[in-house]
Structures are given as C-alpha cells and as structure tokens.
Write a protein that holds these residues in place. Structure first.
Motif, PDB file in Angstrom:
ATOM      1  N   ILE A 130      57.794  23.707  31.876  1.00  0.00           N
ATOM      2  CA  ILE A 130      57.261  24.238  30.426  1.00  0.00           C
ATOM      3  C   ILE A 130      56.448  23.109  30.321  1.00  0.00           C
ATOM      4  O   ILE A 130      56.672  21.467  31.277  1.00  0.00           O
ATOM      5  N   PRO A 131      56.165  23.384  29.668  1.00  0.00           N
ATOM      6  CA  PRO A 131      55.201  21.680  29.033  1.00  0.00           C
ATOM      7  C   PRO A 131      56.150  21.183  28.455  1.00  0.00           C
ATOM      8  O   PRO A 131      57.395  21.278  27.855  1.00  0.00           O
ATOM      9  N   VAL A 132      55.674  19.445  28.092  1.00  0.00           N
ATOM     10  CA  VAL A 132      56.562  18.546  27.894  1.00  0.00           C
ATOM     11  C   VAL A 132      56.342  17.832  26.524  1.00  0.00           C
ATOM     12  O   VAL A 132      54.583  17.145  26.740  1.00  0.00           O
TER      13      VAL A 132
ATOM     14  N   CYS B 166      63.529  25.608  22.663  1.00  0.00           N
ATOM     15  CA  CYS B 166      62.877  26.033  23.786  1.00  0.00           C
ATOM     16  C   CYS B 166      63.841  27.381  24.336  1.00  0.00           C
ATOM     17  O   CYS B 166      64.759  26.780  24.400  1.00  0.00           O
ATOM     18  N   ALA B 167      63.500  27.902  23.451  1.00  0.00           N
ATOM     19  CA  ALA B 167      64.360  29.437  23.569  1.00  0.00           C
ATOM     20  C   ALA B 167      64.544  29.968  24.954  1.00  0.00           C
ATOM     21  O   ALA B 167      63.973  29.910  25.647  1.00  0.00           O
ATOM     22  N   ALA B 168      65.869  30.257  25.555  1.00  0.00           N
ATOM     23  CA  ALA B 168      65.957  31.164  26.594  1.00  0.00           C
ATOM     24  C   ALA B 168      66.443  32.127  26.335  1.00  0.00           C
ATOM     25  O   ALA B 168      67.622  32.947  25.649  1.00  0.00           O
ATOM     26  N   TYR B 169      65.898  33.696  27.991  1.00  0.00           N
ATOM     27  CA  TYR B 169      65.907  34.861  27.383  1.00  0.00           C
ATOM     28  C   TYR B 169      67.022  35.153  28.585  1.00  0.00           C
ATOM     29  O   TYR B 169      67.207  35.169  29.485  1.00  0.00           O
ATOM     30  N   SER B 170      68.351  35.639  27.852  1.00  0.00           N
ATOM     31  CA  SER B 170      69.713  36.129  28.965  1.00  0.00           C
ATOM     32  C   SER B 170      69.673  37.240  29.181  1.00  0.00           C
ATOM     33  O   SER B 170      69.327  38.356  28.776  1.00  0.00           O
TER      34      SER B 170
ATOM     35  N   VAL C  15      61.304  31.579  29.196  1.00  0.00           N
ATOM     36  CA  VAL C  15      61.426  30.948  28.613  1.00  0.00           C
ATOM     37  C   VAL C  15      61.247  30.114  28.086  1.00  0.00           C
ATOM     38  O   VAL C  15      59.776  30.859  27.837  1.00  0.00           O
ATOM     39  N   TYR C  16      61.137  30.301  26.365  1.00  0.00           N
ATOM     40  CA  TYR C  16      60.038  30.120  25.300  1.00  0.00           C
ATOM     41  C   TYR C  16      59.435  28.795  24.183  1.00  0.00           C
ATOM     42  O   TYR C  16      60.582  28.434  24.260  1.00  0.00           O
ATOM     43  N   MET C  17      58.708  27.644  24.343  1.00  0.00           N
ATOM     44  CA  MET C  17      58.761  26.614  23.731  1.00  0.00           C
ATOM     45  C   MET C  17      58.381  26.942  22.457  1.00  0.00           C
ATOM     46  O   MET C  17      57.248  26.699  21.205  1.00  0.00           O
TER      47      MET C  17
ATOM     48  N   GLY D 159      53.045  37.007  27.886  1.00  0.00           N
ATOM     49  CA  GLY D 159      52.641  36.858  28.269  1.00  0.00           C
ATOM     50  C   GLY D 159      52.728  34.779  27.907  1.00  0.00           C
ATOM     51  O   GLY D 159      52.858  34.483  28.544  1.00  0.00           O
ATOM     52  N   ASP D 160      52.965  34.771  27.023  1.00  0.00           N
ATOM     53  CA  ASP D 160      53.373  33.609  25.932  1.00  0.00           C
ATOM     54  C   ASP D 160      55.101  33.240  27.153  1.00  0.00           C
ATOM     55  O   ASP D 160      55.667  31.839  27.087  1.00  0.00           O
ATOM     56  N   TRP D 161      55.887  34.109  27.411  1.00  0.00           N
ATOM     57  CA  TRP D 161      57.161  33.674  27.887  1.00  0.00           C
ATOM     58  C   TRP D 161      56.770  32.914  29.210  1.00  0.00           C
ATOM     59  O   TRP D 161      55.951  33.166  29.938  1.00  0.00           O
TER      60      TRP D 161
END
Length: 360
Positions: free
Chosen positions: A137-139, A148-152, A107-109, A121-123
């Motif tokens: 994850i940070p909130v 919050c993008a998600a990588y399939s 995931v990526y914020m 490195g940010d993923w």
C-alpha cells in the motif's frame, strides 16, 4: 454383575447430564481480572483511535532511503498487522503489510463508502499465503493515521479501518531528527489535566457504540435443532462439539457451542463480546448468533490455556443440509440415557416390590 453394569451406566449418564446442565447457566462475572479483560475486549472490538497523543506526521523527505521493518497499528483486531516493511524512495513511501488471516481480498486507500463506489482497478489485491495475506500500500505519512478500507472475502462488504505506522521503530540514523518522548508528553497532559485523556476516550466511545450482528434467517419454526459445525484456525488443538445445538428465535439462528476446553472465557462476533456460560469449571459454552450459513463466519475466542490471556482468530462453518432433530446432539443423547436408566430403576423397584409382596 448386571446390577454393577447398570449402575455404571447410570453414573456415566448423570455425569454427562450435569455437564450439559451446567453449560446453560448464565454467568455473572465476579472476578475483577475477568471483568477488566471483558471491558478491554469490548473496547477493542470498536474501531479504536490509533496513534499516541502528540504525534505529528513524518514524510518521506524526513527519512533516509531504504527498507525498514516497522510496526503498524490497526483500529480493528480483525485486521491485525503481524508483519510490515516500509520502503522509502525520496518522497514516496510504500509498505508491505501482512495480516494473520486470509479473510480479506482487497484494500482501498480511503473509506469503505469510497471503496464501494471506486473502480475495481483502484482496489489493491492481496497476495494470499497458506495462513496470511499481504498487501502493498502507499503510505502518506508515518505517525499519522490514514484510512485503509478492507474487503471481507466471506461477507463481501467493505469495512472501515485506520492504520498508523509508528516511526519510533525506525533504526537510528533513519530519521533526520529525534522523536519526542511520547510517554513524557502524555504524562505531562495527565499531570496538567488528570481527566483530560479519559474525557476524550469517553466522547469517542459514545460515538462508536458496538452494533450486534444480526443472525441469519431460517425457514424453520422457532425451536431447538441440531446442526453440524466445523471450526478452523488457531493451533488446531481445540475444537467444538458437533453436531451442536441450533436455536431458532423469531426466525433467526443462534448456536450454543461447547468447546473442548474450559479455558475460553469470551468470544467476539462482529462488534459484540459473548461471555462463557459455564460456571462450574466444565468446558466453555457460548450462545452466539449464526451470521452465515454454509460459509465461514469469523470469530475471536479468548483463552487462558497458555497462562496469559490471548485472543485467537477462528472461523465457524454451519451446514444447512445437516439440520436435524436436537436428539442427535451428544448432550441430548446423554439425557435420554439417563431418563431410560431412571425408568428402568423405577420399573425394577416396583416389580421387586410386587414380587416380594406376592411371596408374602
């Protein structure tokens, strides 16, 4: 005795053929409850707005330090949060979120576009369990949506998602102030302008029309074939008939799935809802695009087998090497048996007629 065995075989073939024929009848929904659930499903497969009217952001400084079980809303049913724990330390907040599948690697914020160009490195990598994946994850804030993008894992692309952590689930004393009654706020808005919220929903719906996933291309002539398919997920009690019918149209692959249960009433693939084609009470049948070959493709199937409708996540894997003639499909074999049986009856009747005529 031979006639009895022949008649029994013919009746079995007729029954199988009727089941096959009923599977290709197009459904016209007439039941209001079914139509309502289809409408809700079509709304749910979009990235819906998370949160409730009147919510305002709540930051770490407003919450006592501690670890709290919380509820997390997701904009997508494919990224459903089944368990979450919020950790508050001063102004910093993090959450451990668990999704009910192993479909996402990172995931990526931020947005999917930002994630694609960000350094790896940010993923944020997931921690996979047997059936679940957890991310820490940070909130930025509670009661406020954040990207919050998600990588399939299977499709190897980023998807835009929105999450919201509901502060109303925090225990008494955790917040420095009392939350408003959002039900009362929403009611007041509706009373003031009955169509206010509905109008907002309509505007958003117009901006987020569903997009049908494109079936994979196949180097085969247009026509009907058989293909082996494997179903995974759910409780393991349901299955689909394999081999199943594969239809190639304009070089693209579609599958006609026959379930082992009559209780599946719609399926969701990508952004599109597909309705059950069976209308006579037989096992559920769906014609869906095949969006991946030799790799699991994610689907959702809604079942009423347990009373209340419930959407269940599955994966389907179609195997290219198993492509063959459609006569290998059980329903097609039943047709062949029926045709042979009818031919035997006709030939036998004709022979009997000539024998009798000759004796005269």
């Amino acid at each position: 005795m031979k006639r009895f065995a022949l008649l029994t075989g013919i009746l079995l073939a007729v029954a199988l053929l009727c089941q096959c024929a009923s599977a290709v009848t197009v459904l016209t929904p007439t039941r209001e409850d079914y139509a309502d659930r289809l409408a809700k499903a079509r709304r749910a497969i979009r990235n819906e707005k998370v949160g409730r009217y009147g919510m305002a952001p709540i930051y770490g400084r407003d919450i006592a330090d501690g670890d709290y079980p919380v509820q997390v809303q997701s904009s997508s049913p494919f990224f459903k949060i089944v368990e979450a724990e919020l950790t508050v330390r001063g102004d910093d907040m993090t959450a451990s979120i668990t999704i009910g599948s192993r479909s996402y690697l990172y995931v990526y914020m931020g947005s999917a576009e930002q994630a694609g160009s960000a350094p790896e490195g940010d993923w944020i990598p997931g921690d996979e369990g047997q059936r679940f994946t957890a991310f820490t994850i940070p909130v930025p804030a509670l009661n406020a949506p954040f990207e919050c993008a998600a990588y399939s894992k299977n499709r190897q692309i980023w998807y835009d998602r929105q999450l919201l952590i509901d502060a109303s689930a925090l225990p008494e004393g955790a917040l420095a102030f009392e939350l408003p009654d959002y039900d009362l706020v929403e009611k007041a808005v509706i009373d003031f302008e009955p169509n206010g919220l509905a109008a907002l929903d309509d505007d958003e719906a117009e901006d987020s029309k569903p997009v049908e996933l494109e079936p994979v291309s196949l180097p085969r002539s247009d026509g009907e074939y058989s293909i082996e398919v494997n179903l995974a997920g759910g409780s393991g009690r349901a299955n689909v008939s394999s081999p199943t019918l594969l239809i190639v149209r304009d070089g693209r692959a579609w599958a006609r799935l026959l379930w082992s249960s009559p209780y599946y009433d719609y399926m969701v693939i990508g952004d599109t809802v597909y309705e059950n084609l069976t209308t006579d009470g037989g096992n559920s049948t769906f014609e869906i695009p095949v969006t991946a070959m030799d790799a699991p493709m994610e689907v959702i199937a809604d079942t009423t087998a347990m009373g209340d409708p419930i959407e269940i996540e599955y994966t389907l894997t179609f195997y290219t090497e198993s492509l063959g003639d459609k006569s290998q499909i059980p329903q097609e074999a039943a047709k062949k048996v029926l045709y042979i049986s009818l031919a035997i009856i006709v030939a036998g009747g004709a022979l009997n007629h000539f024998v009798k005529k000759k004796r005269k």
